[in-house]
Design an enzyme around this catalytic site. Structure first.
Site, PDB file in Angstrom:
ATOM      1  N   HIS A  28      17.151 -18.775 -16.239  1.00  0.00           N
ATOM      2  CA  HIS A  28      15.938 -18.190 -15.659  1.00  0.00           C
ATOM      3  C   HIS A  28      15.065 -17.691 -16.808  1.00  0.00           C
ATOM      4  O   HIS A  28      15.106 -16.513 -17.176  1.00  0.00           O
ATOM      5  CB  HIS A  28      16.309 -17.039 -14.717  1.00  0.00           C
ATOM      6  CG  HIS A  28      15.160 -16.517 -13.914  1.00  0.00           C
ATOM      7  ND1 HIS A  28      15.309 -16.052 -12.630  1.00  0.00           N
ATOM      8  CD2 HIS A  28      13.841 -16.371 -14.204  1.00  0.00           C
ATOM      9  CE1 HIS A  28      14.134 -15.642 -12.168  1.00  0.00           C
ATOM     10  NE2 HIS A  28      13.233 -15.829 -13.111  1.00  0.00           N
TER      11      HIS A  28
ATOM     12  N   GLU B 244      15.355 -21.562 -12.890  1.00  0.00           N
ATOM     13  CA  GLU B 244      14.760 -20.627 -11.959  1.00  0.00           C
ATOM     14  C   GLU B 244      13.504 -20.005 -12.568  1.00  0.00           C
ATOM     15  O   GLU B 244      13.422 -19.834 -13.786  1.00  0.00           O
ATOM     16  CB  GLU B 244      15.741 -19.483 -11.642  1.00  0.00           C
ATOM     17  CG  GLU B 244      17.050 -19.922 -11.050  1.00  0.00           C
ATOM     18  CD  GLU B 244      17.979 -18.740 -10.800  1.00  0.00           C
ATOM     19  OE1 GLU B 244      18.916 -18.899 -10.001  1.00  0.00           O
ATOM     20  OE2 GLU B 244      17.774 -17.673 -11.407  1.00  0.00           O
TER      21      GLU B 244
ATOM     22  N   HIS C  54      22.948 -13.836  -6.341  1.00  0.00           N
ATOM     23  CA  HIS C  54      22.593 -12.475  -6.743  1.00  0.00           C
ATOM     24  C   HIS C  54      23.715 -11.511  -6.342  1.00  0.00           C
ATOM     25  O   HIS C  54      24.001 -11.313  -5.173  1.00  0.00           O
ATOM     26  CB  HIS C  54      21.269 -11.983  -6.153  1.00  0.00           C
ATOM     27  CG  HIS C  54      20.630 -10.929  -7.010  1.00  0.00           C
ATOM     28  ND1 HIS C  54      19.735 -11.220  -8.022  1.00  0.00           N
ATOM     29  CD2 HIS C  54      20.782  -9.590  -7.040  1.00  0.00           C
ATOM     30  CE1 HIS C  54      19.354 -10.115  -8.622  1.00  0.00           C
ATOM     31  NE2 HIS C  54      19.981  -9.107  -8.052  1.00  0.00           N
TER      32      HIS C  54
END
Length: 237
Positions: free
Chosen positions: A43, A70, A190
């Site tokens: 990310h 991401e 997450h």
């Protein structure tokens, strides 16, 4: 079996702390795959405080499973994706100064915008996933974006799991069933860890992929990276 994609952002954070290349990010990615990871997730953020844009370019040339990139689809991010063309792009609406992702997309308000982004990314050959809260209205509206998958934001599940697993999983199960009925693939991520992952998998049978980084890296400090990846894989059977 649900695939495990290992997020290596925290490895980059550790590397950047000393300004050199230790740990060696590309070697860690290779080893994660060798130890059983079925994908590598990164990310990159605008300030490059962990994963750098060059890391994404370098990873594309060595990842043999799937590279999942991401990020918020800013112009710089989209340009990077055009260049790298990862197997999957996960769209996340995080602010530039966000410590970590903290909310899913409003696919009603941003449907037209997301449709444009998803359409372009799919022309590049990327599978697209949209980061979502487990809200049925947002899942339904995701259909209008043309996305291949959604990724359920699981922080709320992880926080409630310790006190009431049944209540914690309920909205996610509802969202997962709806996504399956609508023909949308399902990812999750997450705050997933060795304590809560199996329960998530057992209750979301259509779950295709989880991306896990922070907890996995923390566990690896005590258990070793190879052993930790195998332990996470076993939760997903």
């Amino acid at each position: 079996m649900t695939k495990l994609s290992v997020n290596i952002n925290k490895i980059a954070t550790l590397r950047n702390a000393r300004g050199h290349n230790r740990p060696h990010l590309l070697q860690v990615a290779r080893d994660c795959e060798r130890f059983g990871a079925q994908g590598i997730t990164v990310h990159p953020r605008p300030d490059e405080r962990h994963i750098r844009y060059q890391d994404v370019r370098d990873l594309k040339s060595i990842v043999t499973t799937e590279l999942n990139v991401e990020g918020n689809p800013t112009p710089d991010f989209i340009n990077l994706v055009r260049e790298v063309r990862p197997e999957q792009v996960t769209l996340v609406p995080d602010a530039p100064d966000a410590i970590t992702s903290n909310a899913g997309w409003d696919t009603i308000e941003h449907q037209i915008y997301l449709l444009g982004v998803v359409t372009e990314l799919k022309t590049l050959g990327c599978r697209v996933s949209i980061f979502l809260d487990p809200n049925p209205a947002m899942v339904k509206a995701a259909v209008g974006t043309g996305t291949d998958r959604i990724e359920l934001y699981t922080e709320a599940y992880a926080q409630q799991y310790h006190t009431d697993p049944a209540a914690a999983i309920a909205p996610y199960r509802t969202a997962a069933i709806l996504a399956q009925e609508l023909g949308i693939g399902l990812n999750a991520g997450h705050d997933l860890d060795l304590n809560n992952l199996a329960h998530l998998k057992q209750n979301l049978p259509s779950l295709e992929e989880v991306s896990i980084g922070h907890a996995l890296v923390c566990d690896a400090l005590y258990l070793g990276l190879e052993n930790t990846i195998q332990l996470y894989r076993r939760q997903l059977v």
